[in-house]
Design a protein around this motif. Sequence first.
Motif, short mmCIF file in Angstrom:
data_model
loop_
_atom_site.label_atom_id
_atom_site.label_comp_id
_atom_site.label_asym_id
_atom_site.label_seq_id
_atom_site.Cartn_x
_atom_site.Cartn_y
_atom_site.Cartn_z
N MET A 38 24.55 29.73 -6.46
CA MET A 38 23.69 28.43 -6.47
C MET A 38 23.48 28.30 -8.31
O MET A 38 23.13 27.30 -8.35
N GLN A 39 22.86 29.21 -8.44
CA GLN A 39 22.13 29.58 -9.58
C GLN A 39 23.41 29.84 -11.12
O GLN A 39 22.29 30.00 -11.93
N ASP A 40 24.20 30.31 -10.91
CA ASP A 40 24.76 30.26 -11.96
C ASP A 40 24.58 32.16 -11.98
O ASP A 40 24.67 31.88 -13.80
N ARG A 41 24.30 32.68 -11.09
CA ARG A 41 24.70 33.74 -11.52
C ARG A 41 24.68 34.64 -11.41
O ARG A 41 25.84 34.74 -10.23
N ILE A 221 10.33 28.68 3.02
CA ILE A 221 10.76 27.48 1.97
C ILE A 221 11.75 25.79 2.44
O ILE A 221 12.67 26.82 2.95
N ARG A 320 16.83 26.63 1.41
CA ARG A 320 15.38 27.45 1.05
C ARG A 320 15.78 27.56 -0.45
O ARG A 320 14.60 27.06 -0.73
N TRP A 321 17.41 28.15 -0.73
CA TRP A 321 17.14 27.85 -2.51
C TRP A 321 16.94 26.66 -3.27
O TRP A 321 17.57 26.35 -4.06
N THR A 322 17.48 25.00 -2.05
CA THR A 322 17.48 23.49 -2.97
C THR A 322 16.26 23.21 -3.03
O THR A 322 15.55 22.36 -3.94
N LEU A 323 15.51 23.34 -1.98
CA LEU A 323 14.10 22.67 -2.10
C LEU A 323 12.29 23.21 -3.06
O LEU A 323 12.41 24.19 -2.58
N PRO A 324 12.10 22.26 -3.55
CA PRO A 324 10.61 22.68 -3.74
C PRO A 324 9.62 23.01 -2.71
O PRO A 324 10.19 22.77 -0.87
N MET C 127 6.36 25.55 -8.09
CA MET C 127 6.71 24.82 -6.55
C MET C 127 7.49 25.03 -5.99
O MET C 127 8.15 24.57 -5.10
N GLY C 128 8.08 25.99 -5.80
CA GLY C 128 9.59 26.88 -5.19
C GLY C 128 10.29 26.00 -5.46
O GLY C 128 11.63 27.04 -4.54
N ALA C 129 11.23 25.05 -5.95
CA ALA C 129 12.09 24.57 -6.52
C ALA C 129 12.76 26.02 -7.83
O ALA C 129 13.12 25.68 -9.02
N TYR C 135 18.26 26.17 -14.03
CA TYR C 135 18.81 25.30 -14.02
C TYR C 135 18.70 25.15 -16.16
O TYR C 135 19.39 25.62 -16.55
#
Lengths: 356, 160, 396
Positions: A38-41, A221, A320-324, C127-129, C135
Amino acid sequence: MIADLIETIAKILFVFGINMGFFSPILGWVERKQSAVMQDRVGANRADIMGYKAIGLFHPIADAIKVMVKEDFIPDGANKIFHTLAPFISLTCSIVTFAVVPFGGQYEIFGHKVNLVIANLDVGILFVFAFASLAPYGAVLAGWSSNNNWSFLGGMRASAQMLSYEVAMGFTIIGVIMVFGSLRLTDIGMMQEDFFRWGIFLQPVGFILFLTCAIAENKRIPFDMPEAESELVAGYFTEYSGMKFVMFWMGEFLEIVTISAIVTTLFFGAWHLPFITDADLVNFFSFAGQTGSNFLAILVNVATFLMKVIFFIWLQMTIRWTLPRFRYDQVMKLGWKMILPISLINIFITAVIILV
Amino acid sequence: MKKSNTLKRLTEKFPNSIIETHSFRSDDTAVVKKNDIMEIFTFLRDDPDLLYNFMMDLTAVDYMGDESRFEVVYHLYSLKFNTRIRIKAKVAESECSIDSITSLWASANWFEREVYDLYGIHFNGHPDLRRILMYEDFKGHPLRKDYPIRKRQPLIGPIN
Amino acid sequence: MSETTKDLYTENMIINMGPSHPVTHGTVKFLVTLDGEKIVDMKVDIGYLHRGFEKMCENSTWEQVMPFTDRLNYVSPLINNVGYALAVEKLIGIDVPERCKYIRVIACELSRIADHLTNIAASAMEMGAMTAFLYFVEAREFIWDLIESFCGARVTTNYVRIGGLKNDLPDGFKEKTLHALAEVRKFWDDVNKLLTKNRIFIDRVRNTGTMPPEEAISYGFTGPCLRASGVPYDVRKAHPYLIYDQLNFDIPVGEQGDNFDRYLVRMEEIIQSTRIVEQALEQIPKGPINICSPEYRWQPKEAVYDKIESLIFHFKTVVEGIKPPNGEIYFPIEAANGELGFYLVSNGGGKPYKCRVRPPCFPLTAAMPRMVKGGFIADIIPTFDLINMIGGECDR
């Protein structure tokens, strides 16, 4: 008698094996890899055996070795008994729940009736809730016994949040129980043989609310207030290390699996494929003889169930990996002022529809 | 050189407090007596033709060997008229204190603490005059010119 | 509420947040008094990164100060370089060639983009994002690659010189930059989608750390935080330096002065800075990058080796330092965090008599207790992150 015993032991071994041996180690890898995608890693890719890296699949092994040889640290002034007890409570609660989750229908193997659930309890769903409500003790005890302000705050948050969402979760499930008319998870699974009787179609609102509450119960999260690494360092397990830390961690991952399993059972047709009944399956495999056809049907059931579970695990990881993360008071507000009233309305509407 | 509006008004209003004014590289500067800074700053901030509402910077310079050793330097900025002025107040080493302007600008609080920390100039009426960049047990004031650059302080351990 | 808790005896909890705490990045300590989750009182303790910048400056030549300025705001070091160089040039009374001005503007704005990207990324992460964080860090990578391409370093740039620059832009810089800015915009769009309309994010930052304009002015706010409070003060517009008066860009202004406005202002400034860079690349003239005045700017190496006069100048300026005239100046520029001012005093010698930096985040950090008091402990995180306190600059 002996057959029953063998059957139960086989089922326990299967469920325990798939959870402890497959899901809990592999989810750590899945979480790393999925977040990486998801994070380009690239994600975990360094552990290797004889130069083979196997897209990072050796990392769980490396992790296991690392945590086992790590010092088990108990801070000064901590309550040793509770400090040790807390991770066990947390892990046990999330494993035991699987006892009542059915992963297949009823079949006959070698003339012996096999029910694909470890404990076919009359009050299966209450059993799930009973153990879900024991889980906060793990977090609270961990937070309190660590003798650390951050842990303490984390424990406080954990208890408040998990208790609040327990209430809301209980209410969201009532709608499901009303439409299926049973507390037994096997029955609920059986009744979803017809695709249009899947829980998601009967209780769409209930599904969303339940999933939300379940994620909140699991403290991930966007509901990871008790841990909130930027606020409370690591919350209730700040003072944990080595194997005990990993027990919390495994508890969390297994809870993801539990949630997925329960959501699948209640809302997504349990072990059923759409439009195919268990009898159809057995007939389809009739070429393999009586036992063989039943056995193949079991395999299809279990595979279907696992696929659905894996889908929901993927969904939770994506969330989990999208939201703050929320703020503590906002979580409370969401739980008490939004989810609880909506679930009550949901119960009311369900009741009216059933009566009509 | 033609005086800017601010300096003109300032010298008219406080003829006895202003020691000298200059505009090097068009930076308006007024050197004032330290006892009158409160009136001067209140005037600069509130006068409708000046309205220096920003206290941008506050620092000090150590002119060791001069008659009055320190100069506390204030930089003000007027948002409305887009002008800047520098006010300098001379502080002697023997009487190393000056009035605090925290009551006029909240930003002065930490800036004054910093000057107190690094130069040892005391600010009268400051609500919380503690060291800020250095630790409490630090001896001396490092930005004074007589503080050797290579001087080492004794190591301090944890408090308890 | 008051009826039921009236007789309940509760004690406030005092908790040490930092210096080693995930949110304080090891550079600041909050002594927070908590009543449950509410912040009753807060004391901010800085100075953990104090390295004696001013003392070092007073003991180095004017040119040796340049690398020290890299370490002020280490997220956008080029702006500090430019600010210091401009201040010394004002003290001396010289003006750099046109091409140099353009390059300095490009350098400044690229750094500003990098700074804002880092800031928003870090706030989102805390804040968890985590995804938004990575990015923007990836977008920053493009900017840092550009910076590396013209000054050879990513963080400790040391690129600007008094009266000029270390070197000219490399070949093909324009194309590379335009490509990088397009990539940055792509990431900007992604993060915009992930955060700007995200209800959870808005709930976290809306109405937290609010600062009304009058108080913001009194606290000495500058830069994005001041503009978020609705005061359109930007040094680039108020006192245009370099070529900012010839460029077309807007100053975003917030309405409420809360954390969300600070975030929005920063997001918009990224876009405005890309506009500035594009315009500057379009208009940049050819020509020299250094002034021709050997007592202040070193001659080219060939001249130093070939001509005795150049060699003497080189020797004098290296050994004794350049010698600005007696006097004192204050020069403000718009750094990524706000007004970065250099107050220089020269006694005619080769070393600064006084080199004072007005750090933009120092007053912002001072206002932390005002902004979070009465809020929740979780409000410290967005507030502290979005004022963008940089330890190296705040503590010097």
